[in-house]
Design an enzyme around this catalytic site. Structure first.
Site, PDB file in Angstrom:
ATOM      1  CB  SER A  23      -0.901   0.012   1.230  1.00 45.08           C
ATOM      2  OG  SER A  23      -1.704   1.163   1.244  1.00 45.08           O
ATOM      3  CE  LYS A  47      -1.619   6.614  -0.674  1.00 45.88           C
ATOM      4  NZ  LYS A  47      -0.146   6.644  -0.748  1.00 45.88           N
ATOM      5  CB  SER A  48      -3.361   3.674   3.755  1.00 37.84           C
ATOM      6  OG  SER A  48      -2.551   2.578   4.069  1.00 37.84           O
ATOM      7  CB  SER A  72       6.306  13.895   3.348  1.00 35.40           C
ATOM      8  OG  SER A  72       5.391  14.286   4.356  1.00 35.40           O
ATOM      9  CB  CYS A 130       0.516   7.006   8.132  1.00 34.71           C
ATOM     10  SG  CYS A 130       0.851   8.280   6.883  1.00 34.71           S
ATOM     11  CE  LYS A 164       2.959  -0.444   5.116  1.00 30.30           C
ATOM     12  NZ  LYS A 164       2.645   0.030   3.743  1.00 30.30           N
ATOM     13  CG  ASN A 193       4.675   2.722   6.737  1.00 28.04           C
ATOM     14  OD1 ASN A 193       5.151   3.190   5.711  1.00 28.04           O
ATOM     15  ND2 ASN A 193       3.411   2.920   7.096  1.00 28.04           N
ATOM     16  CB  THR A 272      11.076   2.140  -3.203  1.00 22.90           C
ATOM     17  OG1 THR A 272      10.701   2.729  -1.952  1.00 22.90           O
ATOM     18  CG2 THR A 272      11.939   3.123  -3.977  1.00 22.90           C
TER      19      THR A 272
END
Length: 311
Positions: A23, A47-48, A72, A130, A164, A193, A272
């Site tokens: 995600s 996606k979250s 970010s 997050c 997560k 994360n 990534t």
């Protein structure tokens, strides 16, 4: 040449392969999720999402680095109802659909998890980590908050649910989180994360490479792989086998994926590398992993999973 079976099972959900998207990158819109569905990714991870649509943080909020990235993003997403509406079409790809939720409060997460109960989503991943929302602490670093959230979420969630996690750097913290998870069992954890609040400076402009939070952002990619491997290994040793571990962080090659397998990961997620290389990365890494396992005479994940040798 021997055949290698990379299928894995998490919470009675079968994945045809070991590798899926994480995600984060390229999983916000239906078109992006459709591309994942058509790829070699073994699942579709959304996606979250938050309760409402979010634009996310100001630009520039992402920058490629020599060995990864810093970002970010600030949870840009369509709002959870949009993902509920997508699920029937996403299920047509015949692979597990994992919805990721990242509410700005526990109440938000409870509302969204309840709503996803009534869908055909296979699993729910609740993002406790997050690092890029201004003014919002990471739940994963507040153990009292972690326990309270997990207790309430576990009470209402019948679907396979995971959390997560942020990266931990002290074994006492890893142990504390594992003990909470054992009290309120989840079917899986996703770790790690990004490394939050890192800073990359461009010496030419004499400024940070991203704008939000004065340039502080989450570090991703090859830079974080040793931390990801350590967290996977620690949690695999601390948690019961019934709680599966999904490894994330710096997986760019089949060898990287194999290292996570040795550490004990039941599956891995790509962030990534997927951001930078697109959907072909899934097939490439899978092929490289199979070739490496063939060279060692391994035919299935369990031949190597968690079997890191000691010096």
């Amino acid at each position: 040449m021997i055949e290698v079976d990379l299928s894995t099972t998490i919470a009675d959900v079968t994945f045809d392969g070991y590798i899926m998207n994480a995600s984060g990158p390229k999983c916000t819109t239906f078109q992006e999720l459709e591309a994942i569905g058509n790829s070699q990714s073994s699942a579709i991870v959304t996606k979250s999402c938050t309760k409402e649509f979010r634009e996310g943080n100001v630009e520039p909020r992402y920058a490629d680095l020599p060995h990864g990235s810093i970002q970010s993003m600030g949870l840009p997403n369509l709002g959870y109802q949009a993902y509920i509406d997508m699920i029937p079409d996403l299920k047509k790809f015949n692979k597990p659909v994992i919805v990721s939720v990242s509410g700005l409060s526990l109440a938000d997460n409870l509302e969204m998890v309840k709503a996803f109960q009534n869908t055909d989503a296979d699993m729910i991943e609740v993002n406790f980590s997050c690092p890029n929302i201004q003014g919002k602490p990471q739940v994963a670093y507040d153990f009292e908050q972690t326990e309270n959230a997990l207790k309430q979420l576990r009470a209402i969630c019948d679907k396979p649910m995971g959390i997560k996690l942020a990266p931990y750097f002290d074994m006492s913290h890893t142990t504390a989180v594992a003990n909470i998870i054992k009290q309120y069992p989840v079917e899986f954890i996703t770790t790690i994360n990004s490394l939050g609040n890192t800073l990359v400076i461009d010496p030419i402009t004499e400024a940070p490479v991203i704008k939000p939070k004065g340039g502080f952002g989450g570090l991703c990619g090859e830079y974080v792989k040793p931390v990801g491997l350590a967290n996977v290994r620690a949690f695999r040793e601390l948690l019961p086998e019934s709680t599966k571990v999904i490894g994330v962080g710096g997986i760019n090659t089949g060898t990287d994926a194999f290292e996570y397998l040795l550490a004990g990961a039941d599956a891995v997620q790509i962030a990534t590398t997927f951001e930078q290389q697109g959907t072909p990365a899934f097939a490439r890494i899978e092929t490289e992993l199979k070739q490496l396992m063939q060279s060692k005479g391994y035919t299935k994940l369990d031949d190597a999973k968690g079997k890191l040798k000691q010096l």
